[in-house]
Structure formats: structure tokens, C-alpha cells
Design a protein around this motif. Structure first.
Motif, mmCIF file in Angstrom:
data_model
loop_
_atom_site.group_PDB
_atom_site.id
_atom_site.type_symbol
_atom_site.label_atom_id
_atom_site.label_comp_id
_atom_site.label_asym_id
_atom_site.label_seq_id
_atom_site.Cartn_x
_atom_site.Cartn_y
_atom_site.Cartn_z
ATOM 1 N N ASP A 41 -57.247 -31.320 -83.675
ATOM 2 C CA ASP A 41 -56.487 -32.548 -83.428
ATOM 3 C C ASP A 41 -57.387 -33.632 -82.846
ATOM 4 O O ASP A 41 -58.238 -33.364 -81.996
ATOM 5 C CB ASP A 41 -55.315 -32.279 -82.498
ATOM 6 N N GLY A 42 -57.166 -34.883 -83.314
ATOM 7 C CA GLY A 42 -58.063 -35.972 -82.965
ATOM 8 C C GLY A 42 -57.415 -37.139 -82.258
ATOM 9 O O GLY A 42 -56.431 -36.990 -81.533
ATOM 10 N N GLY A 43 -57.974 -38.319 -82.524
ATOM 11 C CA GLY A 43 -57.741 -39.505 -81.731
ATOM 12 C C GLY A 43 -56.544 -40.372 -82.052
ATOM 13 O O GLY A 43 -56.395 -41.413 -81.432
ATOM 14 N N PRO A 57 -63.143 -33.334 -83.400
ATOM 15 C CA PRO A 57 -61.699 -33.559 -83.366
ATOM 16 C C PRO A 57 -61.307 -34.675 -84.336
ATOM 17 O O PRO A 57 -62.015 -35.662 -84.483
ATOM 18 C CB PRO A 57 -61.450 -33.979 -81.912
ATOM 19 N N GLY A 58 -60.188 -34.487 -85.006
ATOM 20 C CA GLY A 58 -59.748 -35.414 -86.039
ATOM 21 C C GLY A 58 -60.057 -34.896 -87.418
ATOM 22 O O GLY A 58 -59.500 -35.353 -88.412
ATOM 23 N N LYS A 111 -53.902 -38.686 -75.872
ATOM 24 C CA LYS A 111 -54.873 -37.808 -75.213
ATOM 25 C C LYS A 111 -55.531 -36.921 -76.268
ATOM 26 O O LYS A 111 -54.887 -36.487 -77.216
ATOM 27 C CB LYS A 111 -54.200 -36.930 -74.161
ATOM 28 N N VAL A 112 -56.825 -36.658 -76.052
ATOM 29 C CA VAL A 112 -57.602 -35.865 -77.002
ATOM 30 C C VAL A 112 -58.393 -34.807 -76.242
ATOM 31 O O VAL A 112 -59.011 -35.113 -75.213
ATOM 32 C CB VAL A 112 -58.606 -36.747 -77.788
ATOM 33 N N HIS A 118 -61.187 -39.236 -86.033
ATOM 34 C CA HIS A 118 -62.412 -38.733 -85.417
ATOM 35 C C HIS A 118 -63.272 -39.834 -84.806
ATOM 36 O O HIS A 118 -64.319 -39.563 -84.255
ATOM 37 C CB HIS A 118 -63.228 -37.901 -86.412
ATOM 38 N N ASN A 177 -57.134 -41.583 -74.338
ATOM 39 C CA ASN A 177 -57.624 -42.367 -75.468
ATOM 40 C C ASN A 177 -57.320 -43.849 -75.284
ATOM 41 O O ASN A 177 -56.184 -44.233 -75.034
ATOM 42 C CB ASN A 177 -56.977 -41.838 -76.754
ATOM 43 N N THR A 237 -53.379 -33.909 -86.140
ATOM 44 C CA THR A 237 -53.637 -35.274 -85.706
ATOM 45 C C THR A 237 -55.022 -35.673 -86.186
ATOM 46 O O THR A 237 -56.006 -35.034 -85.827
ATOM 47 C CB THR A 237 -53.552 -35.389 -84.169
ATOM 48 N N ALA A 277 -48.007 -38.174 -81.444
ATOM 49 C CA ALA A 277 -49.267 -38.354 -82.159
ATOM 50 C C ALA A 277 -48.983 -38.624 -83.627
ATOM 51 O O ALA A 277 -47.979 -38.156 -84.178
ATOM 52 C CB ALA A 277 -50.125 -37.094 -82.026
ATOM 53 N N ILE A 281 -61.691 -32.507 -76.404
ATOM 54 C CA ILE A 281 -62.967 -32.536 -77.101
ATOM 55 C C ILE A 281 -63.954 -31.630 -76.375
ATOM 56 O O ILE A 281 -63.950 -31.563 -75.140
ATOM 57 C CB ILE A 281 -63.493 -33.991 -77.200
#
Length: 149
Positions: free
Chosen positions: A98-100, A93-94, A104-105, A62, A32, A59, A3, A107
């Protein structure tokens, strides 16, 4: 998995090895397919909004969209295989987690926005934030009513 993570103000995003996310009881995992770069991401990297990030490394990203690949035990409105984008919230997330900028995310179910047929992952990812920003300005701030401009 790898990531792109925020590691400090003034530092470039760094590609790091991170554990794959696992859904909590109220979460989904998204494979993602697209992620956007927002002014918020830039402001975190440059410092003015770095305080929004609860821990470093994190990571960013968003604005993202993809396909649900796993769901938590309490999830009822989203199914594996659904196309979703990440909805906006202060703990999105983001920013809050941890986000996009990863394959994989994780949420929360409550932030999953279904992607209509015919809408690409790229448009859905960018529209998750841009759409929410425009809606907030028109609906909440200006309180525009039907028939008004």
C-alpha cells in the motif's frame, strides 16, 4: 482512514475505508503531505503493469512525501518529525504494498529519503521517482562521467 485504491483493471481508483498502518520493526509511518501521479500508476490502472500489484485492492501511489510520525523498534536512521520522501525500489509502497494515496503510509526505513530544507513536499514527492529515473538513465545506463554531456 480512507485511501484511494486500485480495485481492478479499467476501474477508477475507489475511495475505501482501510486500517491505519502500524510500523513493523524496520518500518516508519509517514503522515503523507503530498503524492504524485506517475505513468506507472496509469499503467497499473489500464492493465499493462497491473501484474506488479501483489493483491487487490491496493492503495497506489509510489511518489509521496511527508513527516515521520512513528518508527519501528529497529529503526535507527529516521526519527519522528523527520521530513522524508519514499525512495524507489522494486518493492516500493504503491507498487509492492500500500502506498501514498492515503493519509498515512508505512515504508521500510531503508527507503526513506531525507527532504532537504527548502524543498517542498510536492517537489520531494515528484522528485522521488523522476529523480531516480533520471539518475538511473544518466548514471547507470549511460554511465556519464564528470565533464561529459
Amino acid at each position: 482512514m480512507r485511501a484511494w485504491q486500485f480495485v481492478g483493471v479499467g476501474q477508477p481508483l475507489t475511495l475505501r475505508e482501510v486500517p491505519e498502518p502500524v510500523p513493523g520493526p524496520d518500518d516508519v509511518i509517514i503522515d503523507n503531505k503530498a503524492a504524485g501521479l506517475c505513468h506507472t500508476d496509469v499503467a497499473i490502472l489500464e492493465g499493462p503493469l497491473a501484474g506488479l500489484v501483489p493483491s487487490v485492492p491496493q492503495t497506489l501511489g509510489h511518489e509521496f512525501a511527508g513527516v515521520v510520525t512513528a518508527i519501528g523498534e529497529n529503526v535507527t536512521t529516521v526519527q519522528v518529525g523527520d521530513r522524508v520522501a519514499g525512495g524507489m525500489a522494486i518493492d516500493v509502497p504503491g507498487v509492492g504494498s500500500d502506498g501514498g494515496y492515503a493519509p498515512k503510509v508505512r515504508i521500510p526505513e531503508r527507503l526513506c529519503v531525507p527532504i532537504p530544507d527548502g524543498v517542498s513536499f510536492e517537489y520531494a514527492a515528484a522528485g522521488s521517482d523522476a529523480g531516480a529515473t533520471a539518475y538511473n538513465g544518466v548514471h547507470n545506463a549511460a554511465q556519464v562521467q564528470p565533464g561529459e554531456r
